[in-house]
Design a protein around this motif. Structure first.
Motif, PDB file in Angstrom:
ATOM      1  N   GLN A 167       0.860  -1.184   0.000  1.00  0.00           N
ATOM      2  CA  GLN A 167       0.000   0.000   0.000  1.00  0.00           C
ATOM      3  C   GLN A 167       0.896   1.233   0.000  1.00  0.00           C
ATOM      4  OE1 GLN A 167      -2.643  -0.326   3.316  1.00  0.00           O
ATOM      5  NE2 GLN A 167      -3.592  -2.185   2.539  1.00  0.00           N
ATOM      6  N   ARG A 168       0.912   1.901  -1.122  1.00  0.00           N
ATOM      7  CA  ARG A 168       1.791   3.059  -1.316  1.00  0.00           C
ATOM      8  C   ARG A 168       1.518   4.151  -0.282  1.00  0.00           C
ATOM      9  NH1 ARG A 168       4.795   4.690  -5.867  1.00  0.00           N
ATOM     10  NH2 ARG A 168       5.297   6.904  -5.794  1.00  0.00           N
ATOM     11  N   GLN A 169       0.257   4.357   0.037  1.00  0.00           N
ATOM     12  CA  GLN A 169      -0.111   5.424   0.969  1.00  0.00           C
ATOM     13  C   GLN A 169       0.496   5.175   2.358  1.00  0.00           C
ATOM     14  OE1 GLN A 169      -1.513   8.145  -0.003  1.00  0.00           O
ATOM     15  NE2 GLN A 169      -1.426   9.051   2.032  1.00  0.00           N
ATOM     16  N   ALA A 170       0.574   3.931   2.780  1.00  0.00           N
ATOM     17  CA  ALA A 170       1.136   3.623   4.096  1.00  0.00           C
ATOM     18  C   ALA A 170       2.639   3.882   4.126  1.00  0.00           C
ATOM     19  CB  ALA A 170       0.835   2.182   4.474  1.00  0.00           C
ATOM     20  N   LEU A 171       3.314   3.685   2.989  1.00  0.00           N
ATOM     21  CA  LEU A 171       4.762   3.916   2.919  1.00  0.00           C
ATOM     22  C   LEU A 171       5.120   5.365   2.606  1.00  0.00           C
ATOM     23  CD1 LEU A 171       5.953   0.737   0.981  1.00  0.00           C
ATOM     24  CD2 LEU A 171       6.178   1.200   3.415  1.00  0.00           C
TER      25      LEU A 171
END
Length: 154
Positions: free
Chosen positions: A115-119
């Motif tokens: 999940q790009r948003q979490a990273l």
């Protein structure tokens, strides 16, 4: 006259049949190689599995060693440094020079379900002077880093 001479000649006898035993040296070498492979492959697979487990354990321990009481900027920097150190140990020096969105693109390219948003804090927030992450953001980031490490075998 020539025909009579020809009939008087003793015809050569056919050679004896070639025995299958003992085999030629090439067959001995092939047999020894196959036997060696049959004995070594399970050992090599077991060794590779143990090595992978040991590296995964070290990676999990590396994340566990980062104190949760650190300020957000130092906490993010510690995670980022730890990931890059592990990548460098694996020989991926080019990735250690990435930062910002390029670093995030690299992380996302190595794991399809990340999940790009979490990273995102590893890319954008890492270089901001004042960062404030919520507890949920920290947990989501740690979960994604762990998932990424499991997938990428870091």
């Amino acid at each position: 006259m020539e025909e009579s001479l020809y009939t008087q000649l003793t015809h050569p006898a056919s050679p004896p049949a070639v025995s299958w035993w003992p085999p030629a040296i090439g067959w001995w070498l092939l047999g020894c190689t196959v036997l060696l492979l049959v004995l070594l492959i399970p050992w090599l697979l077991r060794y590779a599995r143990r090595r992978k487990r040991r590296l995964n354990r070290r990676s999990r321990q590396m994340l566990a060693d980062i104190s949760a009481t650190l300020p957000d900027a130092q906490w993010l920097a510690a995670i980022n440094i730890s990931i890059k150190q592990r990548l460098k140990q694996r020989g991926n020096d080019a990735a250690t020079r990435l930062f910002g969105e390029a670093w995030l693109d690299f992380l996302c390219s190595r794991s399809p379900d990340v999940q790009r948003q979490a990273l995102q804090p590893l890319a954008a927030d890492l270089y901001r002077p004042h960062i404030e992450l919520t507890r949920a953001q920290r947990q989501a980031l740690l979960a994604e880093v762990r998932r990424w490490m499991r997938h990428d075998d870091v």
